[in-house]
Design an enzyme around this catalytic site. Structure first.
Site, PDB file in Angstrom:
ATOM      1  N   ASP A 199       6.157 -13.277  -2.336  1.00  0.00           N
ATOM      2  CA  ASP A 199       6.244 -14.739  -2.317  1.00  0.00           C
ATOM      3  C   ASP A 199       5.337 -15.298  -1.225  1.00  0.00           C
ATOM      4  O   ASP A 199       5.120 -14.644  -0.201  1.00  0.00           O
ATOM      5  CB  ASP A 199       7.714 -15.138  -2.067  1.00  0.00           C
ATOM      6  CG  ASP A 199       8.006 -16.553  -2.516  1.00  0.00           C
ATOM      7  OD1 ASP A 199       7.100 -17.219  -3.032  1.00  0.00           O
ATOM      8  OD2 ASP A 199       9.162 -16.985  -2.342  1.00  0.00           O
ATOM      9  N   HIS A 216      -3.253 -16.161  -4.961  1.00  0.00           N
ATOM     10  CA  HIS A 216      -2.887 -15.093  -5.906  1.00  0.00           C
ATOM     11  C   HIS A 216      -3.924 -13.966  -5.875  1.00  0.00           C
ATOM     12  O   HIS A 216      -3.578 -12.790  -5.939  1.00  0.00           O
ATOM     13  CB  HIS A 216      -2.748 -15.655  -7.327  1.00  0.00           C
ATOM     14  CG  HIS A 216      -1.641 -16.663  -7.449  1.00  0.00           C
ATOM     15  ND1 HIS A 216      -0.399 -16.472  -6.906  1.00  0.00           N
ATOM     16  CD2 HIS A 216      -1.589 -17.887  -8.044  1.00  0.00           C
ATOM     17  CE1 HIS A 216       0.367 -17.519  -7.161  1.00  0.00           C
ATOM     18  NE2 HIS A 216      -0.330 -18.390  -7.844  1.00  0.00           N
ATOM     19  N   LEU A 264       4.090   8.350  -8.296  1.00  0.00           N
ATOM     20  CA  LEU A 264       4.770   7.063  -8.067  1.00  0.00           C
ATOM     21  C   LEU A 264       4.773   6.294  -9.373  1.00  0.00           C
ATOM     22  O   LEU A 264       3.802   6.346 -10.129  1.00  0.00           O
ATOM     23  CB  LEU A 264       3.993   6.247  -7.015  1.00  0.00           C
ATOM     24  CG  LEU A 264       4.534   4.835  -6.739  1.00  0.00           C
ATOM     25  CD1 LEU A 264       5.742   4.904  -5.792  1.00  0.00           C
ATOM     26  CD2 LEU A 264       3.472   3.927  -6.119  1.00  0.00           C
TER      27      LEU A 264
HETATM   28  C1  FPP Z   1       4.619 -16.027  -5.463  1.00  0.00           C
HETATM   29  O1  FPP Z   1       3.830 -16.895  -4.685  1.00  0.00           O
HETATM   30  C2  FPP Z   1       3.819 -15.175  -6.281  1.00  0.00           C
HETATM   31  C3  FPP Z   1       3.777 -15.193  -7.645  1.00  0.00           C
HETATM   32  C4  FPP Z   1       4.562 -16.110  -8.471  1.00  0.00           C
HETATM   33  C5  FPP Z   1       2.930 -14.302  -8.407  1.00  0.00           C
HETATM   34  C6  FPP Z   1       2.740 -12.955  -7.801  1.00  0.00           C
HETATM   35  C7  FPP Z   1       1.363 -12.528  -8.098  1.00  0.00           C
HETATM   36  C8  FPP Z   1       0.574 -11.799  -7.287  1.00  0.00           C
HETATM   37  C9  FPP Z   1       1.024 -11.232  -6.024  1.00  0.00           C
HETATM   38  C10 FPP Z   1      -0.832 -11.540  -7.613  1.00  0.00           C
HETATM   39  C11 FPP Z   1      -1.097 -10.836  -8.876  1.00  0.00           C
HETATM   40  C12 FPP Z   1      -0.224  -9.679  -9.129  1.00  0.00           C
HETATM   41  C13 FPP Z   1      -0.646  -8.507  -9.610  1.00  0.00           C
HETATM   42  C14 FPP Z   1       0.317  -7.437  -9.909  1.00  0.00           C
HETATM   43  C15 FPP Z   1      -2.060  -8.225  -9.830  1.00  0.00           C
HETATM   44  P1  FPP Z   1       3.985 -18.430  -4.937  1.00  0.00           P
HETATM   45  O2  FPP Z   1       2.874 -18.869  -5.807  1.00  0.00           O
HETATM   46  O3  FPP Z   1       5.350 -18.748  -5.456  1.00  0.00           O
HETATM   47  O4  FPP Z   1       3.814 -18.981  -3.479  1.00  0.00           O
HETATM   48  P2  FPP Z   1       4.478 -20.292  -2.866  1.00  0.00           P
HETATM   49  O5  FPP Z   1       5.963 -20.094  -2.915  1.00  0.00           O
HETATM   50  O6  FPP Z   1       3.946 -20.313  -1.476  1.00  0.00           O
HETATM   51  O7  FPP Z   1       4.013 -21.446  -3.698  1.00  0.00           O
END
Ligand code: FPP
Length: 226
Positions: free
Chosen positions: A13, A30, A125
Site C-alpha cells: 500500500d 505503481h 518459492l
Molecule cells: C496500493 O497503493 C497498491 C495497489 C492497489 C496496487 C499494487 C500494485 C503494485 C505494487 C505494482 C504492480 C504489481 C505487480 C505484481 C507487478 P495505492 O495505489 O492504494 O496507494 P495509496 O493508498 O497511497 O493511494
C-alpha cells in the site's frame, strides 16, 4: 524457540501517496512498486524457510479507481509477468494466482496462464499474486463447495475447499501506515502475526523486511494456547 516463517503475505500500500509526495502521477508509484515486488521476491527465494509469498496486487474494490489507473495496473502486470519470466525460471519461482481473473483481458489471462504453466515445476518459492481477490467471496465459495460435495462443514474441510488451498499465513505486513485487513485472506490469517509499517510500498526495502522477520521470530505465538 523462534517461529518458522513459511507463508508471508504483504498488502502493498502507498504507491499513490509515494507518487503524490514527489509531484508525480500515481502510475509512477505503481511502476516503482513493481520494482520492489521484484526485489522482495528475490529476497524471499534466498530466505529458504519461506515457501509462499502472497502479494495483494489488485482487490475486488480496486475496480472503483479511474479507468486509466485500472488499465495502467493491468498493463503493468502484463509487462511485469512477461519481463520477469527469466527471473522466475532462474530462481526456481513458481507463479500462481488467487482471485477471479475472468474479467481481465484475454491477453493478460493468456500471460497469467502461460506463466503459471511454465513455472509449475519450480520449487524454491511460490509467488502468489492476489488478483481481483476478495476473502469473504472466497469463504462463501468454499462453504458452497462443501455443501455441493456433500462434505461436512468443518474448519478443515473449509480450509481444503478454498480457491487455492495454500498454508495459513504466518506473517502479514501492510505498508503505508494503514492498519486494516481490507478483505485479504481473512480465513488464512486467523493466527497470523501482523506488522504495520509507515513506509510506502515503493520505499520498502529488503533491509526493513529482514528487520520485521527478525521481530516476527521473537514473537510469542500461542495459537490460542497459553
Ligand atoms: C496500493 O497503493 C497498491 C495497489 C492497489 C496496487 C499494487 C500494485 C503494485 C505494487 C505494482 C504492480 C504489481 C505487480 C505484481 C507487478 P495505492 O495505489 O492504494 O496507494 P495509496 O493508498 O497511497 O493511494
Amino acid at each position: 524457540m523462534s517461529n518458522i516463517l513459511r507463508h508471508l503475505a504483504i498488502i502493498m500500500d502507498g504507491n499513490g501517496r509515494w507518487a503524490n509526495e514527489r509531484g508525480l502521477r500515481r502510475t509512477k508509484g505503481h511502476e516503482a512498486g513493481a520494482e520492489v515486488v521484484r526485489e522482495i521476491t528475490k529476497y524471499c527465494v534466498n530466505h529458504t524457510e519461506i515457501e509462499t509469498l502472497t502479494l495483494y496486487a489488485f482487490s475486488t474494490e480496486n475496480w472503483k479507481r479511474p479507468k486509466v489507473e485500472v488499465d495502467f495496473l493491468m498493463h503493468l502486470l502484463e509487462k511485469y509477468l512477461s519481463k520477469e519470466l527469466d527471473t522466475y525460471m532462474q530462481n526456481g519461482i513458481r507463479f500462481d494466482v488467487i482471485g477471479d481473473i475472468s474479467p481481465f483481458s484475454s491477453k493478460l489471462k493468456d500471460t497469467i496462464q502461460k506463466t503459471k504453466e511454465l513455472t509449475k515445476d519450480n520449487h524454491k518459492l511460490t509467488q502468489l499474486l492476489a488478483l481481483n481477490y476478495g476473502s469473504r467471496d472466497e469463504i462463501v465459495r468454499a462453504v458452497k463447495r462443501c455443501i455441493d460435495n456433500g462434505v461436512e462443514i468443518t474448519q478443515e474441510n473449509i480450509s481444503k475447499s478454498l480457491d487455492t488451498p495454500y498454508s495459513d499465513i504466518d506473517l502479514l505486513i501492510r505498508t503505508s501506515g494503514e492498519q486494516r485487513l481490507s478483505n485479504f485472506l481473512l480465513w488464512q490469517m486467523s493466527y497470523a502475526e501482523m506488522f504495520f509499517t509507515d513506509t510506502y510500498w515503493p520505499d520498502f526495502t529488503t533491509t526493513e523486511l529482514g528487520d520485521i522477520i527478525d521481530k516476527f521470530k521473537q514473537r510469542d505465538r500461542k495459537f490460542g494456547g497459553i
